[in-house]
Design a protein around this motif. Structure first.
Motif, short mmCIF file in Angstrom:
data_model
loop_
_atom_site.label_atom_id
_atom_site.label_comp_id
_atom_site.label_asym_id
_atom_site.label_seq_id
_atom_site.Cartn_x
_atom_site.Cartn_y
_atom_site.Cartn_z
N GLY A 370 18.28 -128.28 46.85
CA GLY A 370 18.88 -128.32 45.79
C GLY A 370 20.20 -128.77 45.77
N THR A 371 21.01 -128.46 46.73
CA THR A 371 22.34 -129.11 46.82
C THR A 371 22.17 -130.64 47.26
OG1 THR A 371 22.92 -127.08 48.00
CG2 THR A 371 24.55 -128.88 48.26
N PHE A 372 21.39 -131.07 47.95
CA PHE A 372 21.36 -132.66 48.00
C PHE A 372 20.94 -133.12 46.59
CE2 PHE A 372 19.95 -131.91 52.63
CZ PHE A 372 20.97 -132.80 53.27
N ARG A 373 20.11 -132.48 46.03
CA ARG A 373 19.90 -133.18 44.64
C ARG A 373 21.09 -133.26 43.82
NH1 ARG A 373 15.74 -130.11 40.40
NH2 ARG A 373 15.83 -131.66 38.71
N ASN A 374 21.85 -132.21 43.76
CA ASN A 374 23.20 -132.00 43.04
C ASN A 374 24.09 -133.01 43.50
OD1 ASN A 374 21.94 -129.86 41.60
ND2 ASN A 374 23.30 -128.24 42.45
N LEU A 375 24.33 -133.17 44.75
CA LEU A 375 25.26 -134.17 45.22
C LEU A 375 24.85 -135.49 45.00
CD1 LEU A 375 26.00 -132.43 48.59
CD2 LEU A 375 27.58 -132.52 46.78
N ALA A 376 23.55 -135.88 45.22
CA ALA A 376 22.97 -137.23 44.84
C ALA A 376 23.30 -137.71 43.26
CB ALA A 376 21.71 -137.34 45.32
N ALA A 377 23.14 -136.61 42.44
CA ALA A 377 23.21 -136.89 40.95
C ALA A 377 24.85 -137.15 40.56
CB ALA A 377 22.85 -135.55 40.30
N GLU A 378 25.71 -136.84 41.63
CA GLU A 378 26.97 -137.03 41.38
C GLU A 378 27.55 -138.06 42.52
OE1 GLU A 378 28.44 -136.03 38.85
OE2 GLU A 378 27.30 -134.19 38.18
N ASP A 379 26.86 -139.22 42.65
CA ASP A 379 27.05 -140.34 43.54
C ASP A 379 27.45 -140.16 44.69
OD1 ASP A 379 26.79 -141.56 40.83
OD2 ASP A 379 28.98 -141.08 40.28
#
Length: 558
Positions: A370-379
């Motif tokens: 979930g953390t990877f997903r959030n970080l990827a969504a923010e470039d």
């Protein structure tokens, strides 16, 4: 949610009953009282090596004789007898057996109160679970709550410890609050005796498990009490207060109330607790931070107050619960757009990659993905790719035996966001001898609907690269099967993603578009374009997709 279940250390160590009765002046006793004293002394002294006792009807009569006596020494003896029995009685206590003990709780004699409050606390803590319900049914709550205002710290501690234990059942949590326990419990937190503070904050913590109780605690000023006691020198008090705040912070309005105390002083206190040498305190600090970080403004504030510098090292903790709490907190902090670069700069990615490999810790894996997903969504997707996280994520889908659905859902969701990155797409298409896409196609037929959808989204992103079109459409299995299946779904989200995938392929060369010109597919796209049952987004996407597929061709009649 945190709880206070553990042993509430006895605040009172009494003399044995025999020494107390021995000092009683027998000439002043009635015959029935002397008989009761003799009987109970013999009862306690016989089979002294046998740790288990029972309360027979005749022994209960003896206890009643002493408890209801006008002689305070005999009342003390009865209280001490109950205290000694409470450590040895393994069978469930009955309301009839509790009646004389509850009567003793109403005494004005401090020694009677010390022993009787200890006894009822022991019955609740050490006896069978049914004792908790029986004690409440026997109307013990009112006298126990009254004893919270006693002048004796020992009585306060015993009464509060009993309430803490009683508050481990759902029904009792409600009853305790209905009897008015919150104000005297909050008042007791100001007592300097650490034993009283431990039991009091433990009791209040247990009450926070019910939403109606949480509301009443906030209204009564409990938030301020918990926030200030985070700075206590006692690790147990810190733990109970952090856990209570974590429970309160589940509700948005309560989070605002928590942050309003001392202009957000809670953040600094919790960050300090996350550096504690006590595992359970560090863990509860993380859990409270996680729940407070459900709000955007708090996510920013926690990071600005040094939360990351304390949180990242905890990902390497030897305590599994602390690791889980730390990565859960980091996941919430990663939602804030202003935090993603700071998280990456804090060297979090290598730790997250390592945590993803912990197959025996599914909750950790969920929060990590979930953390990877959030970080990827923010470039920050390129930083994640460069750290080598794509193969680790993909491996959980490739070698999925024993991987829980929740992990597969989070991992596939993370990859669906990361696949918007060009480097990530190329890595995905190179994995497992270039055949990982087949695994993605197979997952679109999974029993797990969210994994199906996420994997279809990954395929759609990969289809942005036209050089992969031939492999995706001509291989076995083929993405065409995914398109057809999703296009016929009853779920509008699945229909939308099928059209989106088709649209990606329709941007390809003439050979790719010719593969899409299957009569069944064209007819379905036309239906979606014209049906008023579909959303405007679906109708417009169907229109543009159809235009791309048929570009340069005369549109076949349906």
């Amino acid at each position: 949610m945190g709880s206070c279940f553990g042993s509430m250390g006895n605040c009172f160590r009494s003399h044995r009953m025999s020494s107390n009765i021995a000092s009683t002046r027998e000439p002043l006793l009635r015959e029935t009282e002397r008989d009761a004293v003799t009987s109970l002394l013999q009862y306690l002294e016989q089979d002294s090596n046998n740790p288990h006792k029972t309360i027979s009807d005749d022994k209960l009569r003896d206890l009643c004789t002493l408890a209801y006596s006008d002689n305070v020494d005999l009342q003390r003896s009865a209280a001490l007898c109950f205290s000694e029995l409470s450590e040895k009685l393994m069978e469930p206590i009955t309301e009839a057996q509790l009646e004389p003990l509850i009567h003793l709780l109403l005494s004005s004699d401090i020694e009677v109160l010390k022993a009787s409050s200890l006894a009822i606390s022991n019955f609740a803590l050490h006896g069978p679970p049914s004792n908790k319900e029986t004690i409440v049914q026997a109307k013990a709550l009112q006298p126990l709550i009254s004893l919270l205002s006693s002048d004796s710290a020992e009585v306060q501690c015993n009464a509060c410890g009993c309430i803490t234990t009683l508050a481990t059942t759902e029904a009792n949590k409600v009853e305790i609050v209905e009897y008015g326990a919150i104000p005297p419990l909050l008042a007791l937190t100001r007592v300097n005796d650490p034993r009283v503070q431990r039991n009091t904050t433990g009791a209040l913590l247990n009450l926070t498990h019910i939403e109606s109780n949480r509301e009443k605690l906030v209204q009564a000023g409990g938030v301020t009490v918990f926030v200030h006691l985070l700075d206590s020198k006692d690790a147990d008090v810190q733990f109970y207060c952090a856990a209570a705040l974590s429970n309160l912070a589940v509700h948005e309005a309560h989070r605002s109330a928590i942050m309003a105390v001392g202009n957000g002083r809670v953040v600094g206190s919790l960050v300090t607790l996350m550096s504690s040498s006590v595992d359970k305190v560090r863990c509860q600090g993380c859990l409270a931070i996680r729940n407070l970080a459900s709000d955007d403004i708090n996510q920013d504030r926690i990071v600005r107050n040094g939360g990351l510098s304390v949180l990242i090292p905890l990902l390497r903790s030897a305590d599994a619960e602390t690791v889980t709490a730390a990565v859960a907190a980091l996941r919430n902090l990663s939602i804030h757009k202003g935090n993603e670069q700071l998280i990456v700069a804090s060297e979090a990615l290598p730790e997250l990659k390592r945590l993803l490999l912990m197959r025996e810790q599914s909750e950790v894996q969920c929060h990590t993905a979930g953390t990877f997903r959030n970080l990827a969504a923010e470039d920050q997707s390129q930083a994640i790719v460069d750290e080598g996280c794509i193969p680790v994520l993909a491996d959980l889908l490739q070698n999925y035996q024993g991987v829980p659905e929740a992990v597969l859902t989070e991992v596939s969701a993370a990859l669906a966001v990361l696949a918007a990155n060009e480097s990530a797409r190329r890595q995905l298409m190179s994995l497992y001898d270039g055949e990982f896409y087949k695994t993605l196609i197979e997952w679109t037929e999974s029993q797990y609907s969210e994994v199906q959808y996420n994997c279809a989204g990954i395929i759609g992103h990969i289809a942005i690269n036209t050089e992969y079109h031939s492999r995706l459409l001509s291989g076995s299995p083929s993405v065409m099967s995914v398109i057809h299946r999703f296009m016929e779904s009853e779920e509008s989200s699945c229909v939308h993603i099928a059209l989106w995938i088709t649209s990606q392929f329709s941007q390809g060369d003439m050979g790719t578009r010719s593969q899409l010109r299957q009569p069944a597919l064209l007819d379905r796209v036309k239906q979606l374009r014209s049906s008023q049952r579909n959303s405007e987004d679906i109708r417009q996407l169907a229109e543009s997709t159809l235009g791309h597929i048929t570009a340069g061709q005369t549109e076949p009649s349906s």
